[in-house]
Write an enzyme that holds these catalytic residues in place. Structure first.
Site, PDB file in Angstrom:
ATOM      1  N   LYS A 117      -5.215   4.103   9.433  1.00 18.54           N
ATOM      2  CA  LYS A 117      -4.356   5.027   8.688  1.00 18.54           C
ATOM      3  C   LYS A 117      -4.911   6.455   8.739  1.00 18.54           C
ATOM      4  O   LYS A 117      -4.151   7.416   8.896  1.00 18.54           O
ATOM      5  CB  LYS A 117      -4.232   4.540   7.246  1.00 18.54           C
TER       6      LYS A 117
ATOM      7  N   SER B 226       0.803  -1.226   0.000  1.00 18.95           N
ATOM      8  CA  SER B 226       0.000   0.000   0.000  1.00 18.95           C
ATOM      9  C   SER B 226       0.834   1.274   0.000  1.00 18.95           C
ATOM     10  O   SER B 226       0.270   2.361  -0.029  1.00 18.95           O
ATOM     11  CB  SER B 226      -0.947   0.004   1.201  1.00 18.95           C
TER      12      SER B 226
END
Length: 815
Positions: free
Chosen positions: A731, A688
């Site tokens: 996140k 990611s």
């Protein structure tokens, strides 16, 4: 026949007379016996003084019960001894020591009322005997028996034996020997009351022989016990002596009574049909075994284990949903998903009455309240709670137990925990299920497959019990920090409930409503002693903790409370300390963390990514520099294979778009490129960070800086597509903690925004992207340029590239 002579005229010819009475405890005084007595009761002292003031005659009679402090007429034997007081001595503590000599037997006719002491009317008792050979034989037998007894009793000295041998009068012989023998009080009293000398001698002879037999038996017991002690520890002495005594008395040892108790327990215990049959068979074998055999111990322990399990013992569930919600909210802030699942279970339970216990798995970073939530669930449901930590368990036998053939075998932890909790429907917390490991002894996670399968656990078979045990009503809750280390078959059997890290707003509420009150109480101070404003609590959260949970926050609050407690002790209980940033720094030291890691200025080659860790989300800075060289690519930062491949894919994308990006097509031949991810000691992996690496590389090559208030996350393909990632909530929370204003996420992750608190989304601008071109347009500082890419692109041979159309799974890690 003969009659004892008396000193006083009124004792002649059987005439009655009166004397003061001294009741005796635990002693019978015989005629011709000189004995010291300690007298402390007021009536008894008065009786002595009365007798000493007249002719020194007093009547001695034993009490029927020695513990009676204030005896009445019914508490005193009627036959006693008329005695003469030889000496009286008063002691400093108020008691009186008196030396008396017994003279003759007498019987109480009646008590004469006297408030100061006992006064009785007496009649003398005449002894009878016939000169016969039988009396002579009895005297010889008594002397011989007494001499034999003296060999076993060291208190009988040679002087006493000589004195007894010198006694010719049979009555006096009986009284003298009886006085030295350790008979019970009632036996001595009966000997005193027997007036027929022949019968008295015969009775005394029998008691002496019995006493000798008892002593010989004791010596045999001691000898047998001493031999047994050579093979056992010395502390075993008392138990063995008791066993030997029982054997000598002709009784069996306690094994028989133990079997009887075991049989009663078997009859009372409600067992399953299979378990009941097994217990009866094992008990039948046990009765045929020797109690000292090793096999008997194994069988006895096996039966004990079966009988101690709660086969059908349950607690009644509390089905009041409103009350359950109140309890869950009282113990924990937030955590809506797991709370909702528990309320659903209770609602179905209220309608269906009997359903299989659910198997939930709470997954989240440390300190978010997974284990304590399980305990709170037990309280809300009115069930018992048991916790089993699986961290470091690496042996299958820990779960399933050992077979009985092994020495010291025991059931597994599941059965042991149920025995401890004593109910068959507890809330069972299997803590740290992701920390199990395996070795040559087996895989414990494989043993848990049956335990955590609702379709199988109604017949869980422990190796030790070798019986089917019903676990279907147990409410299993497992906890984990990371799903990836849980084997897929085991993961498939559990209902996964993700518990994300707390936001600053959550931590503020938890600290204000739970932690401060808890730590004030734990450290002995009242909430009035310390003023924790919201600004100060937020200061502690931002500058002294960096975590997804609140465990470190609780430690810091505890540290502050301890410092405040010291001040309260110094100043007094009314001390009141209002905390400021300066006081916090004095108590906790300089701030450990810088709040917000956004760069102060926009820099070339530096892009901010977002990572997911076991401890929550984190900010990941990625740096790229270019140097004159021959096209060497260096990737550092202790990156895993997936992350290195992601960096290669990002570089390939940049090369394929070089013309449109305004980069020299042959840059890869003239420049060395170094991509570095800071905090090089920490392993990092996952795809990611792909778009972050691509942005950093483009910035370094185009010399265009990257926005310092923007972070991004997403996987990149060779064609520049942005694929979805996992751990979005963590996140976004990390970006919020870092004071970043904009976050770029894959468009396919739009559905995950529902899990993020609205308060966070109000403060962060989340933008959805589906191609790398959009990322670069938003991330790079274009200085007034409307677009980064050239409108036309020179024709190029289109390469054949494989591009997966399916999105990546949610569980992809970035860190």
């Amino acid at each position: 026949m003969f009659k004892l002579t008396r000193n006083k005229d009124d004792q002649q010819s059987g005439a009655s007379f009166s004397l003061p009475l001294l009741p005796l405890r635990d002693i019978v005084v015989f005629p011709s016996m000189v004995v010291p007595l300690f007298v402390g009761r007021d009536k008894s002292v008065n009786a002595l003084e009365k007798a000493a003031g007249s002719d020194k005659k007093i009547f001695l009679a034993a009490q029927t019960k020695a513990k009676t402090d204030t005896p009445g007429e019914g508490d005193i034997y009627r036959v006693g001894t008329v005695a003469t007081i030889l000496q009286i001595l008063r002691l400093p503590d108020g008691t009186v020591k008196v030396l008396v000599e017994g003279e003759s037997r007498a019987r109480i006719l009646n008590f004469i009322p006297n408030p100061e002491h006992f006064l009785v009317n007496l009649e003398p008792l005449e002894e009878s005997r016939a000169d016969s050979v039988e009396i002579e034989a009895l005297q010889r037998g008594i002397r011989a028996s007494f001499e034999a007894y003296s060999k076993h009793n060291k208190k009988i000295t040679q002087e006493i034996l000589d004195a007894v041998a010198a006694v010719d009068n049979p009555s006096r012989l009986a009284d003298t020997v009886a006085a030295y023998m350790p008979f019970k009080l009632d036996i001595k009293q009966k000997l005193l009351e027997i007036l027929d000398i022949a019968k008295r001698l015969e009775k005394l002879f029998g008691h002496i022989r019995s006493e000798i037999e008892i002593i010989q038996t004791e010596e045999r017991i001691k000898g047998r016990v001493k031999k047994q002690m050579e093979k056992t520890q010395r502390e075993y002495y008392l138990n063995e002596q008791m066993r030997a005594i029982q054997k000598e008395m002709g009784e069996k040892d306690d094994f028989k009574s133990e079997l009887e108790d075991l049989e009663k327990r078997i009859k009372r215990k409600r067992l399953s049909q299979e378990a009941a049959a097994k217990v009866r068979a094992e008990f039948k074998k046990l009765k045929l075994m020797s109690p000292m055999s090793a096999e008997a111990t194994v069988v006895r322990n096996y039966i004990d284990w079966i009988l101690s399990l709660p086969w059908f013992d349950k607690t009644r569930d509390k089905l009041d949903i409103d009350e359950s919600i109140r309890i869950l909210d009282e113990d924990h802030y937030g955590l809506e998903k797991p709370k909702e699942r528990i309320i659903e279970y209770l609602a179905v339970q209220a309608l269906v009455k009997k359903i299989k216990g659910p198997i939930l798995c709470f997954v989240g970073p440390p300190g978010v309240g997974k284990t304590s939530l399980a305990k709170s669930i037990a309280r809300a449901m009115n069930r018992n709670f048991i916790r089993l930590s699986l961290g470091g368990v690496r042996d299958e036998a820990e779960i399933r137990g050992h077979r009985r053939t092994y020495i010291g075998a025991m059931p597994g932890k599941i059965i042991q925990s149920l025995k401890k909790v004593k109910t068959n429907n507890p809330v069972f917390c299997l803590d740290e299920i992701d920390k199990m490991s395996m070795d040559f002894r087996g895989d414990p996670s494989a043993a848990l497959l049956e335990v955590l399968d609702p379709e199988q656990n109604f017949s869980f078979n422990d190796h030790y019990l070798d019986l089917d045990y019903d676990l279907s009503e147990v409410f299993f809750i497992t906890t984990a920090n990371n799903l990836h280390s849980i084997p897929p078959p085991l993961r498939d059997r559990m209902e996964i409930i993700q518990i994300a890290g707390y936001t600053e707003f959550d931590k503020l509420n938890i600290g204000r409503n739970f932690l401060i009150t808890k730590q004030c109480k734990a450290n002995g101070i009242s909430p009035e002693n310390v003023v924790f404003s919201d600004d100060i609590l937020l200061f502690v959260i931002r500058h002294y903790t960096k975590e997804a949970g609140v465990r470190n926050l609780e430690r810091e609050i505890a540290s502050v409370c301890r410092k405040v407690a010291k001040e309260v002790v110094r100043r007094g209980p009314d001390a009141r300390i209002e905390l400021t940033e300066e006081i916090i720094q004095e108590y906790l030291g300089i701030p450990k963390y810088r709040y917000g890691v956004a760069e102060e200025k926009e820099e070339i080659g530096l892009a901010v990514g977002l990572a997911w860790t076991e401890f929550g989300g984190d900010i990941l800075g990625i740096e790229t520099v270019t140097m004159p060289g021959k096209g060497k690519v260096i990737i550092t930062g202790k990156l895993g294979e997936v992350m290195q491949e992601s960096a290669q894919a990002a570089l390939s994308y940049v090369r394929s778009r070089a013309s449109r990006l305004g980069i020299e097509p042959d840059f890869y031949q003239k420049l060395d490129i170094h991509v570095h991810v800071p905090e090089g000691a920490i392993p990092k992996d996952g795809p990611s960070a792909g778009i972050t690496m691509a942005t950093s590389i483009v910035s370094a090559l185009t010399r265009i800086p990257v926005r310092n208030d923007l972070a991004m996350t997403g996987e990149i393909t060779l064609r520049g597509r942005v694929l979805p990632i996992g751990g979005l909530k963590e996140k976004i929370l990390a970006a919020h903690r870092g004071l970043l204003k904009t976050v770029l996420i894959p468009k396919d992750n739009a559905k995950d925004l529902k899990e993020i608190p609205a308060k966070i989304l109000e403060e962060i601008n989340v933008e959805l992207v589906e191609h790398m071109d959009e990322v670069l347009t938003r991330a790079l500082v274009l200085d007034g340029k409307d677009q980064l890419f050239a409108e036309t692109e020179p024709p190029a041979e289109k390469p054949v590239i494989f591009d997966a159309k399916e999105p990546a799974p949610d569980e992809i890690r970035a860190h």
